[in-house]
Motif scaffolding. Structure first.
Motif, PDB file in Angstrom:
ATOM      1  N   ARG A   1       0.704  -1.235   0.128  1.00  0.00           N
ATOM      2  CA  ARG A   1       0.046   0.055   0.091  1.00  0.00           C
ATOM      3  C   ARG A   1       1.060   0.889  -0.356  1.00  0.00           C
ATOM      4  O   ARG A   1       1.447   1.647   1.348  1.00  0.00           O
ATOM      5  N   GLU A   2       1.081   2.046  -1.384  1.00  0.00           N
ATOM      6  CA  GLU A   2       2.383   3.545  -1.300  1.00  0.00           C
ATOM      7  C   GLU A   2       1.345   4.331  -0.801  1.00  0.00           C
ATOM      8  O   GLU A   2       0.283   4.763  -0.917  1.00  0.00           O
ATOM      9  N   VAL A   3       2.036   4.726  -0.031  1.00  0.00           N
ATOM     10  CA  VAL A   3       1.730   6.279   0.830  1.00  0.00           C
ATOM     11  C   VAL A   3       2.881   7.160   0.304  1.00  0.00           C
ATOM     12  O   VAL A   3       4.139   6.772   0.332  1.00  0.00           O
ATOM     13  N   SER A   4       2.903   8.436   0.392  1.00  0.00           N
ATOM     14  CA  SER A   4       3.825   9.240  -0.003  1.00  0.00           C
ATOM     15  C   SER A   4       5.070   8.926   1.501  1.00  0.00           C
ATOM     16  O   SER A   4       4.514   8.883   2.636  1.00  0.00           O
TER      17      SER A   4
ATOM     18  N   ALA B   1       4.032   0.933   2.394  1.00  0.00           N
ATOM     19  CA  ALA B   1       5.200   1.090   1.895  1.00  0.00           C
ATOM     20  C   ALA B   1       5.764   2.125   0.928  1.00  0.00           C
ATOM     21  O   ALA B   1       4.661   3.443   0.939  1.00  0.00           O
ATOM     22  N   VAL B   2       6.322   2.842   1.232  1.00  0.00           N
ATOM     23  CA  VAL B   2       6.647   3.925   0.013  1.00  0.00           C
ATOM     24  C   VAL B   2       8.010   3.291  -1.218  1.00  0.00           C
ATOM     25  O   VAL B   2       9.135   2.579  -0.724  1.00  0.00           O
ATOM     26  N   ARG B   3       8.038   3.873  -2.167  1.00  0.00           N
ATOM     27  CA  ARG B   3       8.716   3.717  -3.386  1.00  0.00           C
ATOM     28  C   ARG B   3       8.635   2.323  -3.612  1.00  0.00           C
ATOM     29  O   ARG B   3       9.501   2.185  -3.886  1.00  0.00           O
ATOM     30  N   GLY B   4       7.396   1.972  -3.752  1.00  0.00           N
ATOM     31  CA  GLY B   4       7.239   0.790  -3.619  1.00  0.00           C
ATOM     32  C   GLY B   4       8.528  -0.765  -2.498  1.00  0.00           C
ATOM     33  O   GLY B   4       8.709  -1.550  -2.988  1.00  0.00           O
ATOM     34  N   LYS B   5       8.665   0.078  -1.892  1.00  0.00           N
ATOM     35  CA  LYS B   5       9.117  -0.709  -0.890  1.00  0.00           C
ATOM     36  C   LYS B   5       8.576  -1.109   0.798  1.00  0.00           C
ATOM     37  O   LYS B   5       8.368   0.291   1.437  1.00  0.00           O
ATOM     38  N   PRO B   6       8.303  -2.173   0.972  1.00  0.00           N
ATOM     39  CA  PRO B   6       7.733  -1.985   2.731  1.00  0.00           C
ATOM     40  C   PRO B   6       8.237  -1.189   3.395  1.00  0.00           C
ATOM     41  O   PRO B   6       9.519  -1.395   3.945  1.00  0.00           O
TER      42      PRO B   6
END
Length: 181
Positions: A57-60, A150-155
């Motif tokens: 779940r991508e967040v800024s 996740a941030v920038r596709g990394k957990p």
């Protein structure tokens, strides 16, 4: 217009007929049939998954939760794990499975194997869980619907290395826990 008993009945029935279908459509769990995650206004659910198969779940980066990890030897045996959060609060185990900004739980992994689901900041890792040698202890943050923050596709996670010198006696080696992000 005054509300009298005779006029409330038909209006109340009309309101129930209008709202009931909307309420039923709006009440969904965290996962739809077939194992897919329901959409949510919190972040963006990606097709990518972590190593356990959970969607990210991508967040800024500005809004992202953060986790710090400290692992120290327990004089009585085993290891004490302490988590520190920023922009994150643990939910109760009975929380409804829905993604809410900055809420959820942590999962604790040793060498990539899940050992605990945490709803707090402390955990005792038994000596038998980590045999002699060097091991990676990782804390990863999840939303209550089971998606991985996740941030920038990394957990969002934190990892520390620990070294066990004598697992048979249940005593850890020297305080060798070095954190990594």
């Amino acid at each position: 217009m005054s509300w009298t008993k005779g006029k409330r009945g038909p209006l109340a029935a009309l309101a129930v007929c209008v709202l009931l279908p909307l309420g039923a459509a709006g009440c969904t769990g965290g996962e739809a049939h077939g194992g897919t995650v329901a959409s949510s206004p919190v972040g963006k659910v990606l097709d990518e998954t972590d190593d356990t198969g959970r969607n990210l779940r991508e967040v800024s980066a500005d809004d992202a939760p953060q986790v710090g990890l400290e692992v120290t030897p327990d004089p009585a045996g085993g290891w004490d794990v302490r988590l520190a959060f920023r922009h994150f609060r643990c939910s109760a185990p009975t929380t409804r499975p829905a993604a809410v900004t900055g809420r959820g739980f942590a999962r604790l992994f040793v060498d990539g194997r899940g050992v605990a689901r945490l709803h707090g900041t402390a955990y005792h890792l038994a000596a038998g869980v980590v045999p002699r040698g060097t091991h990676e202890v990782t804390a990863r943050l999840y939303a209550d619907d089971g998606t991985v923050w996740a941030v920038r596709g990394k957990p969002v996670e934190s990892t520390a290395d620990i070294t066990v010198s004598d697992a048979e006696a249940g005593t850890p080696g020297p305080p060798a826990a070095s954190p990594r992000s």
